[in-house]
Scaffold this motif. Structure first.
Motif, mmCIF file in Angstrom:
data_model
loop_
_atom_site.group_PDB
_atom_site.id
_atom_site.type_symbol
_atom_site.label_atom_id
_atom_site.label_comp_id
_atom_site.label_asym_id
_atom_site.label_seq_id
_atom_site.Cartn_x
_atom_site.Cartn_y
_atom_site.Cartn_z
ATOM 1 N N THR A 13 0.827 -1.208 0.000
ATOM 2 C CA THR A 13 0.000 0.000 0.000
ATOM 3 C C THR A 13 0.860 1.256 0.000
ATOM 4 O OG1 THR A 13 -1.766 -1.175 1.152
ATOM 5 C CG2 THR A 13 -1.832 1.227 1.230
ATOM 6 N N LYS A 14 1.902 1.267 0.827
ATOM 7 C CA LYS A 14 2.801 2.421 0.858
ATOM 8 C C LYS A 14 3.452 2.629 -0.503
ATOM 9 C CE LYS A 14 5.674 2.206 4.392
ATOM 10 N NZ LYS A 14 6.407 1.812 5.613
ATOM 11 N N GLY A 15 3.820 1.555 -1.154
ATOM 12 C CA GLY A 15 4.420 1.649 -2.471
ATOM 13 C C GLY A 15 3.461 2.206 -3.502
ATOM 14 N N LYS A 16 2.201 1.769 -3.429
ATOM 15 C CA LYS A 16 1.188 2.280 -4.363
ATOM 16 C C LYS A 16 1.003 3.788 -4.184
ATOM 17 C CE LYS A 16 -1.611 -1.906 -4.845
ATOM 18 N NZ LYS A 16 -2.917 -2.519 -4.551
ATOM 19 N N VAL A 17 0.975 4.234 -2.932
ATOM 20 C CA VAL A 17 0.809 5.664 -2.648
ATOM 21 C C VAL A 17 2.013 6.443 -3.180
ATOM 22 C CG1 VAL A 17 0.715 7.384 -0.791
ATOM 23 C CG2 VAL A 17 -0.712 5.325 -0.663
ATOM 24 N N LYS A 18 3.207 5.934 -2.916
ATOM 25 C CA LYS A 18 4.418 6.611 -3.369
ATOM 26 C C LYS A 18 4.473 6.668 -4.900
ATOM 27 C CE LYS A 18 8.114 5.976 -0.937
ATOM 28 N NZ LYS A 18 9.324 5.375 -0.345
ATOM 29 N N GLU A 19 4.079 5.576 -5.541
ATOM 30 C CA GLU A 19 4.071 5.529 -7.002
ATOM 31 C C GLU A 19 3.078 6.548 -7.573
ATOM 32 O OE1 GLU A 19 3.922 2.077 -10.433
ATOM 33 O OE2 GLU A 19 2.838 1.728 -8.561
ATOM 34 N N ALA A 20 1.890 6.618 -6.992
ATOM 35 C CA ALA A 20 0.877 7.567 -7.452
ATOM 36 C C ALA A 20 1.330 9.007 -7.219
ATOM 37 C CB ALA A 20 -0.447 7.309 -6.747
ATOM 38 N N THR A 21 1.952 9.258 -6.080
ATOM 39 C CA THR A 21 2.459 10.595 -5.786
ATOM 40 C C THR A 21 3.520 10.995 -6.806
ATOM 41 O OG1 THR A 21 2.026 10.289 -3.427
ATOM 42 C CG2 THR A 21 3.555 12.041 -4.031
ATOM 43 N N GLY A 22 4.386 10.052 -7.153
ATOM 44 C CA GLY A 22 5.404 10.319 -8.153
ATOM 45 C C GLY A 22 4.806 10.683 -9.498
ATOM 46 N N GLN A 31 8.362 7.400 -8.599
ATOM 47 C CA GLN A 31 7.513 6.376 -9.203
ATOM 48 C C GLN A 31 8.205 5.017 -9.170
ATOM 49 O OE1 GLN A 31 6.532 8.848 -12.905
ATOM 50 N NE2 GLN A 31 4.970 7.261 -12.894
ATOM 51 N N VAL A 32 9.465 4.996 -9.555
ATOM 52 C CA VAL A 32 10.224 3.745 -9.580
ATOM 53 C C VAL A 32 10.378 3.201 -8.166
ATOM 54 C CG1 VAL A 32 12.494 2.748 -10.054
ATOM 55 C CG2 VAL A 32 11.441 4.278 -11.714
ATOM 56 N N GLU A 33 10.712 4.079 -7.229
ATOM 57 C CA GLU A 33 10.864 3.664 -5.834
ATOM 58 C C GLU A 33 9.562 3.072 -5.299
ATOM 59 O OE1 GLU A 33 11.788 5.964 -1.706
ATOM 60 O OE2 GLU A 33 12.925 6.647 -3.457
ATOM 61 N N GLY A 34 8.447 3.708 -5.616
ATOM 62 C CA GLY A 34 7.144 3.206 -5.183
ATOM 63 C C GLY A 34 6.818 1.868 -5.813
ATOM 64 N N ASN A 35 7.153 1.715 -7.082
ATOM 65 C CA ASN A 35 6.892 0.456 -7.773
ATOM 66 C C ASN A 35 7.706 -0.680 -7.148
ATOM 67 O OD1 ASN A 35 5.886 -1.328 -9.654
ATOM 68 N ND2 ASN A 35 7.311 -0.730 -11.246
ATOM 69 N N VAL A 36 8.969 -0.407 -6.840
ATOM 70 C CA VAL A 36 9.817 -1.424 -6.210
ATOM 71 C C VAL A 36 9.258 -1.787 -4.840
ATOM 72 C CG1 VAL A 36 12.099 -1.821 -5.209
ATOM 73 C CG2 VAL A 36 11.903 -0.799 -7.481
ATOM 74 N N GLN A 37 8.900 -0.779 -4.052
ATOM 75 C CA GLN A 37 8.353 -1.026 -2.718
ATOM 76 C C GLN A 37 7.062 -1.827 -2.802
ATOM 77 O OE1 GLN A 37 7.624 2.580 -0.513
ATOM 78 N NE2 GLN A 37 7.473 1.514 1.435
ATOM 79 N N LYS A 38 6.226 -1.499 -3.770
ATOM 80 C CA LYS A 38 4.955 -2.216 -3.962
ATOM 81 C C LYS A 38 5.223 -3.692 -4.269
ATOM 82 C CE LYS A 38 2.895 -1.751 -7.895
ATOM 83 N NZ LYS A 38 2.191 -1.195 -9.064
#
Length: 58
Positions: A13-22, A31-38
């Motif tokens: 969930t945190k990754g999805k939020v970070k990806e969307a914010t990016g 975006q890449v960081e969020g995708n990896v975290q997701k």
């Protein structure tokens, strides 16, 4: 539900939020960081699911 399942879902969930914010602020790095975290969260959740299945004898 075990610890890995819960933590995996949280990270996903945190990754999805970070990806969307990016995407919103046009920050490719975020975006890449969020995708990896997701994806790491999905993997951890999957690991927890397997542990649960083994524990339950499935």
């Amino acid at each position: 539900m075990n610890k890995d399942q819960v933590e995996g879902r949280v990270e996903e969930t945190k990754g999805k939020v970070k990806e969307a914010t990016g995407k919103i602020i046009d920050d490719k790095g975020m975006q890449v960081e969020g995708n990896v975290q997701k994806n790491l969260g999905k993997a951890q959740k999957g690991y927890g699911d397997i542990k649960q299945d083994i524990k339950e004898g499935k």
